[in-house]
Design an enzyme around this catalytic site. Structure first.
Site, PDB file in Angstrom:
ATOM      1  N   HIS A 111      -5.275  -7.544  13.383  1.00 30.24           N
ATOM      2  CA  HIS A 111      -4.736  -6.908  13.382  1.00 30.24           C
ATOM      3  C   HIS A 111      -4.401  -5.861  14.166  1.00 30.24           C
ATOM      4  O   HIS A 111      -5.240  -5.919  15.610  1.00 30.24           O
ATOM      5  CB  HIS A 111      -5.096  -5.535  12.726  1.00 30.24           C
ATOM      6  CG  HIS A 111      -4.306  -4.746  11.888  1.00 30.24           C
ATOM      7  ND1 HIS A 111      -2.501  -5.306  11.810  1.00 30.24           N
ATOM      8  CD2 HIS A 111      -3.618  -3.471  11.954  1.00 30.24           C
ATOM      9  CE1 HIS A 111      -2.096  -4.525  10.727  1.00 30.24           C
ATOM     10  NE2 HIS A 111      -2.558  -3.269  11.359  1.00 30.24           N
ATOM     11  N   ARG A 121       1.562 -10.565   7.440  1.00 34.04           N
ATOM     12  CA  ARG A 121       1.081 -10.075   6.149  1.00 34.04           C
ATOM     13  C   ARG A 121       2.466  -8.682   6.335  1.00 34.04           C
ATOM     14  O   ARG A 121       2.270  -8.010   7.470  1.00 34.04           O
ATOM     15  CB  ARG A 121       0.159  -9.039   6.112  1.00 34.04           C
ATOM     16  CG  ARG A 121      -1.629  -9.931   6.195  1.00 34.04           C
ATOM     17  CD  ARG A 121      -2.560  -8.701   6.387  1.00 34.04           C
ATOM     18  NE  ARG A 121      -2.732  -8.388   7.831  1.00 34.04           N
ATOM     19  CZ  ARG A 121      -3.155  -8.533   8.648  1.00 34.04           C
ATOM     20  NH1 ARG A 121      -3.733  -9.674   8.941  1.00 34.04           N
ATOM     21  NH2 ARG A 121      -3.459  -7.766   9.948  1.00 34.04           N
ATOM     22  N   ARG A 155      -9.947  -0.355  15.330  1.00 32.61           N
ATOM     23  CA  ARG A 155      -9.862   0.995  13.901  1.00 32.61           C
ATOM     24  C   ARG A 155     -11.180   0.136  12.658  1.00 32.61           C
ATOM     25  O   ARG A 155     -12.301   0.263  13.375  1.00 32.61           O
ATOM     26  CB  ARG A 155      -8.698   0.544  13.170  1.00 32.61           C
ATOM     27  CG  ARG A 155      -8.155   1.122  11.667  1.00 32.61           C
ATOM     28  CD  ARG A 155      -7.262   1.208  10.957  1.00 32.61           C
ATOM     29  NE  ARG A 155      -6.982   0.180  10.330  1.00 32.61           N
ATOM     30  CZ  ARG A 155      -5.438   0.210   9.818  1.00 32.61           C
ATOM     31  NH1 ARG A 155      -4.576   0.991  10.240  1.00 32.61           N
ATOM     32  NH2 ARG A 155      -5.111  -1.372   9.770  1.00 32.61           N
ATOM     33  N   TYR A 203      14.056  31.484   3.741  1.00 32.27           N
ATOM     34  CA  TYR A 203      12.980  31.791   4.438  1.00 32.27           C
ATOM     35  C   TYR A 203      13.044  32.052   5.283  1.00 32.27           C
ATOM     36  O   TYR A 203      13.576  31.580   5.961  1.00 32.27           O
ATOM     37  CB  TYR A 203      11.901  31.287   4.217  1.00 32.27           C
ATOM     38  CG  TYR A 203      11.530  31.014   2.860  1.00 32.27           C
ATOM     39  CD1 TYR A 203      10.721  32.393   1.914  1.00 32.27           C
ATOM     40  CD2 TYR A 203      10.718  29.826   2.292  1.00 32.27           C
ATOM     41  CE1 TYR A 203      10.043  31.933   0.957  1.00 32.27           C
ATOM     42  CE2 TYR A 203      10.900  29.904   1.052  1.00 32.27           C
ATOM     43  CZ  TYR A 203      10.162  31.309   0.422  1.00 32.27           C
ATOM     44  OH  TYR A 203       9.171  31.065  -0.954  1.00 32.27           O
ATOM     45  N   CYS A 233      12.616  24.493   1.550  1.00 31.01           N
ATOM     46  CA  CYS A 233      11.775  25.015   1.101  1.00 31.01           C
ATOM     47  C   CYS A 233      10.928  24.009   0.309  1.00 31.01           C
ATOM     48  O   CYS A 233      11.106  22.504   0.459  1.00 31.01           O
ATOM     49  CB  CYS A 233      11.884  26.735  -0.228  1.00 31.01           C
ATOM     50  SG  CYS A 233      13.190  27.066   0.417  1.00 31.01           S
ATOM     51  N   MET A 234       9.985  24.412  -0.777  1.00 28.83           N
ATOM     52  CA  MET A 234       9.486  23.650  -1.403  1.00 28.83           C
ATOM     53  C   MET A 234       9.922  22.456  -2.051  1.00 28.83           C
ATOM     54  O   MET A 234      10.160  21.077  -1.828  1.00 28.83           O
ATOM     55  CB  MET A 234       8.192  24.579  -2.023  1.00 28.83           C
ATOM     56  CG  MET A 234       7.268  23.683  -3.097  1.00 28.83           C
ATOM     57  SD  MET A 234       5.848  23.998  -3.392  1.00 28.83           S
ATOM     58  CE  MET A 234       4.761  25.070  -2.139  1.00 28.83           C
ATOM     59  N   ASP A 235      11.298  22.867  -3.081  1.00 25.73           N
ATOM     60  CA  ASP A 235      11.796  22.273  -3.890  1.00 25.73           C
ATOM     61  C   ASP A 235      13.357  22.869  -3.931  1.00 25.73           C
ATOM     62  O   ASP A 235      13.774  22.104  -4.880  1.00 25.73           O
ATOM     63  CB  ASP A 235      11.021  22.180  -4.920  1.00 25.73           C
ATOM     64  CG  ASP A 235      10.395  23.626  -5.807  1.00 25.73           C
ATOM     65  OD1 ASP A 235      10.717  24.034  -5.452  1.00 25.73           O
ATOM     66  OD2 ASP A 235       9.569  23.216  -6.072  1.00 25.73           O
ATOM     67  N   LYS A 279       1.095  -0.697  -0.169  1.00 26.31           N
ATOM     68  CA  LYS A 279      -0.198  -0.336  -0.373  1.00 26.31           C
ATOM     69  C   LYS A 279       0.748   0.960   0.102  1.00 26.31           C
ATOM     70  O   LYS A 279       2.385   0.850   0.419  1.00 26.31           O
ATOM     71  CB  LYS A 279      -0.811  -0.258   1.356  1.00 26.31           C
ATOM     72  CG  LYS A 279      -0.193   0.205   2.456  1.00 26.31           C
ATOM     73  CD  LYS A 279      -0.953   0.403   3.343  1.00 26.31           C
ATOM     74  CE  LYS A 279      -0.662  -0.127   4.659  1.00 26.31           C
ATOM     75  NZ  LYS A 279      -1.478  -1.057   6.122  1.00 26.31           N
TER      76      LYS A 279
HETATM   77  C1  LIG Z   1      -0.499  -2.164   6.841  1.00 25.00           C
HETATM   78  C2  LIG Z   1      -1.113  -3.178   6.702  1.00 25.00           C
HETATM   79  C3  LIG Z   1       0.297  -4.003   7.557  1.00 25.00           C
HETATM   80  C4  LIG Z   1       1.386  -4.277   7.360  1.00 25.00           C
HETATM   81  O1  LIG Z   1       2.096  -4.319   8.641  1.00 25.00           O
HETATM   82  P1  LIG Z   1       3.699  -3.537   8.724  1.00 25.00           P
HETATM   83  O2  LIG Z   1       3.455  -2.965  10.730  1.00 25.00           O
HETATM   84  O3  LIG Z   1       4.211  -2.652   7.647  1.00 25.00           O
HETATM   85  O4  LIG Z   1       4.194  -4.912   8.506  1.00 25.00           O
HETATM   86  C5  LIG Z   1      -0.504  -5.080   7.393  1.00 25.00           C
HETATM   87  N1  LIG Z   1      -1.992  -5.467   7.465  1.00 25.00           N
HETATM   88  C6  LIG Z   1      -2.499  -4.294   7.879  1.00 25.00           C
HETATM   89  C7  LIG Z   1      -4.488  -4.810   7.827  1.00 25.00           C
HETATM   90  C8  LIG Z   1      -1.952  -3.095   7.117  1.00 25.00           C
HETATM   91  O5  LIG Z   1      -2.749  -2.425   7.743  1.00 25.00           O
END
Ligand SMILES: *Cc1c(COP(=O)(O)O)cnc(C)c1O
Length: 383
Positions: free
Chosen positions: A176, A232, A147, A276, A323-325, A45
């Site tokens: 999670h 995961r 969550r 700045y 700065c910005m860039d 992600k």
């Molecule tokens: C982002 C996420 C992960 C990964 O977490 P890490 O700490 O980066 O390994 C696993 N499960 C869910 C549901 C997540 O949202």
């Protein structure tokens, strides 16, 4: 659905070097912690934690990866356009006002989606039945994360409802952890217990086609009991512990180094203020290098007068406001700085003064945020 090209506005001279061997090493190291047969879900992600989604997916084709996880259907569509073999889990729950073409796209692409409420099944089944499609669904059981999980009673109803729906298939049950990265794991154990109680009372482990998963990177490393059918992993695949560990159990190698060129070298007389707000005034005659990198590229403004960048083998302080860039480095003490020379803003070394842990400390944040802030227009170069 329209796929928006990632190349939009890319700046070739701002470079994020992506080291394939480090990524592949990390996947192997994490897999080795798991029992044979445990599936590995690569969390990609947020533009693969800032590393570049297409680049990371492409490298991971050579790795032993069983699943990808993304936040949104938009990212899933991007992956599906380049990789059709590995299934994709979309972590944001489907909701009952989602455009029907997204539901159909998810079903047709074989995506695994998360059902967030029992009601959403009615919504889905109307759309899917009309098209003769079936959707893979995962149920996120609330065990203490607070969550988007749903509490156990509601999860029971949801599972029953999915089982009754001919156009939906229960493909996964998961939870999670809120604190798996902390030293004190008592809350994580408590979550695990609640989750296991749920699995047992619904005889989920007896259902061979239902994937049970719970562990993020920290739990993959520290809580083998939480591995179940699949882990995961996000942050550790990219080379970091969720928080820096004094005695890390496995060697992780950072995957990304961010560099930018020197585009101007200038001499500032003592007393001549910089940038700045005039927040830096050199006490001596100073040689400064202008770097075309700023907070719009993901180099935080709070690094002003605090961070350093690696120039050759030395470290030059950032002077004045970021700065910005653009920003300036004090290179007075660094010999032979030349125009076009690449300097390292974010280092791929855990102990570097401009490494991700050090920058996260400076910014008062976690390494995830430093990484994901590296803007998509920074040119990803795969090695
Ligand atoms: C982002 C996420 C992960 C990964 O977490 P890490 O700490 O980066 O390994 C696993 N499960 C869910 C549901 C997540 O949202």
């Amino acid at each position: 659905m329209k796929v928006y090209p990632a190349e939009t506005l890319i700046r070739p001279d701002l470079q994020a070097h992506i080291f394939s061997d480090a990524l592949l090493h990390n996947v192997r190291a994490l897999r080795r912690l798991c029992e044979e047969g445990t599936r590995f879900c690569a969390v990609v992600k947020a533009n693969a934690y800032g590393h570049g989604l297409p680049e990371i997916v492409n490298i991971l084709r050579q790795a032993d990866v069983d699943f990808f996880a993304v936040a949104s259907i938009y990212e899933a569509i991007h992956i599906a356009a380049m990789e059709r073999e590995i299934p994709i889990l979309i972590l944001e729950p489907i909701y009952a006002a989602q455009p029907p073409d997204q539901i159909l796209a998810a079903a047709r692409n074989g995506f695994h989606c998360v059902a967030g409420t029992t009601e959403v099944i009615d919504f889905l089944s109307d759309i899917l039945a009309g098209a003769g499609e079936t959707l893979n669904l995962h149920v996120n059981v609330e065990s203490g994360m607070g969550r988007c999980g749903i509490d156990p009673e509601e999860a029971s109803r949801l599972i029953r409802r999915i089982d009754q729906c001919p156009n939906a298939r229960l493909a996964g049950v998961y939870t999670h952890f809120a604190t798996a990265d902390e030293e004190d794991l008592s809350y994580a154990w408590h979550q695990l217990e609640r989750f296991e109680r749920f699995l047992e009372s619904h005889r989920i482990r007896q259902r061979r086609d239902v994937l049970v998963h719970a562990a993020n990177s920290a739990a993959t490393i520290k809580i083998p009991e939480a591995h179940f059918d699949m882990v995961r992993c996000g942050i550790s695949m990219y080379g970091y512990y969720s928080r820096r560990m004094a005695d890390p159990p496995i060697v992780l190698r950072p995957v990304m180094r961010v560099q930018a060129p020197v585009v101007q070298i200038k001499h500032l007389p003592a007393g001549h203020s910089v940038s700045y707000g005039r927040s830096f005034v050199p006490y001596r005659d100073t040689t400064a290098a202008l770097i075309p990198l700023g907070y719009a590229d993901g180099y935080w403004r709070c690094f002003s007068n605090r961070a350093t960048m690696k120039v050759g083998n030395m470290f030059a302080p950032v002077i004045g406001r970021v700065c910005m860039d653009q920003l300036l480095l004090d290179v007075t003490d660094i010999p032979d700085v030349s125009l076009g020379q690449m300097v390292t803003a974010i280092d791929n070394d855990h102990d570097s003064p401009c490494g991700v842990y050090a920058l996260a400390d400076l910014a008062g944040t976690i390494c995830y945020e430093i990484l994901t802030c590296v803007h998509a227009h920074v040119n990803r170069i795969v090695h």
